[in-house]
Design an enzyme around this catalytic site. Sequence first.
Site, PDB file in Angstrom:
ATOM      1  N   TYR A 145      -8.845 -48.604 -41.417  1.00 43.32           N
ATOM      2  CA  TYR A 145     -10.009 -47.854 -41.881  1.00 43.32           C
ATOM      3  C   TYR A 145     -11.247 -48.141 -41.043  1.00 43.32           C
ATOM      4  CZ  TYR A 145      -7.313 -46.780 -46.119  1.00 43.32           C
ATOM      5  OH  TYR A 145      -6.361 -46.344 -47.004  1.00 43.32           O
ATOM      6  N   ASP A 229       6.985 -51.304 -47.795  1.00 44.75           N
ATOM      7  CA  ASP A 229       7.816 -50.278 -48.425  1.00 44.75           C
ATOM      8  C   ASP A 229       8.642 -50.871 -49.564  1.00 44.75           C
ATOM      9  OD1 ASP A 229       9.082 -51.743 -46.447  1.00 44.75           O
ATOM     10  OD2 ASP A 229      10.136 -50.049 -45.557  1.00 44.75           O
ATOM     11  N   ASP A 253      -4.610 -50.212 -50.568  1.00 51.64           N
ATOM     12  CA  ASP A 253      -5.063 -48.932 -51.110  1.00 51.64           C
ATOM     13  C   ASP A 253      -3.895 -48.194 -51.759  1.00 51.64           C
ATOM     14  OD1 ASP A 253      -6.535 -46.679 -51.676  1.00 51.64           O
ATOM     15  OD2 ASP A 253      -6.990 -46.183 -49.583  1.00 51.64           O
TER      16      ASP A 253
END
Length: 371
Positions: A145, A229, A253
């Site tokens: 980000y 994952d 997030d």
Amino acid sequence: MNTSRRTLIVIPGDGIGPEIMAQAVRVLEWFRRKRGFDCEYREEAFGVTNYHRTGRFMREGLMEDLLATDAVLFGAIGGTTDHAAIPTKVRREQGLLRVRREMEVFANLRPIKVFSSLKDASTLKPEILDGVDFVIVRELLGGIYFGEPRGIETLPDGQRRGFNTQVYTSSEIQRIGRAAFELARKRSGRVTSVDKANVMEAGVLWREEIVKLHESEFRDVKLDHMYADNASMQIVRSPRQFDVMVTDNLFGDILSDCAAMIAGSLGMLPSASLSAPGQGGRRRGLYEPAHGSAPDIAGQNKANPLATILSLGMALEMSFDRKADADLLEKAVNGVLEKKIRTGDIAASGARVVSTTGMGDAVLAELDSLV
């Protein structure tokens, strides 16, 4: 603000922000009246609505006030077509990412726990939810980000290419790792570090630095590792296994939104973003619900204010040293839910569905009944 008193800046923001924040402020006023909480607060404008009105996300000087106050309680930002129309450069330089960066609130804490009366609001089986209580510690100021270079470019053959940079330094990783290990010492003593070390060099460094920190300072805490994952699957398969989960900005997030369904709705998920201790041990604190601005229901008095009210509870404990008040507020929220009073997002068969204001009324009535 009078510096002899505790101070709080309240930012309703955009979308449903003003509606949910109004209920949190009513709860704040209750603690001022009934529990002697000597806190001076004021509301400030910030966000897309303010940008379209004034040409700026925030007024001149507000950033300095945010750095000086004891805590900031934030509602929501953006989420509308108007938001998308604002140049990306302006959003990055004036928006919430700038506030987080300048306040240096690198550690985002999102508690994931189940109110027993809300098991029917989750899509997971009740036996999966029993005993779930963990915290996601998300690194908030680094990673993809904030990484450079980033952008969209046109290639010689006319194709367009978008690119972002996932980047972390050893000090950034150790800083968030230390926050997670210290939190685990106060809980059940277990940390799960989540990365993608199998395919990303930034993930390899993340794992190496977490291991190094663990071996040098936190051998008393149990550490294990999980790929991102797999972590997303384990959160919905067997969430009871977690105590403290630490991960980077992007994975945090995503995983915290996934974990919100354990609580039944994003409308139930509070968060706290904290800086490192400064002079006198003070940490800057930014408290906000995990959900967005929900423009589709904005202005309709439908939104669930409980995540914002519970974020106020986190501020009471972490910035104002009032754990008893935080516990009282959580008990009141649980009492409301036990009475099957619900907003639409967590409604189930037999529930009494109430408005945003109605949920605020119910929390205040429950607080009154507890003192």
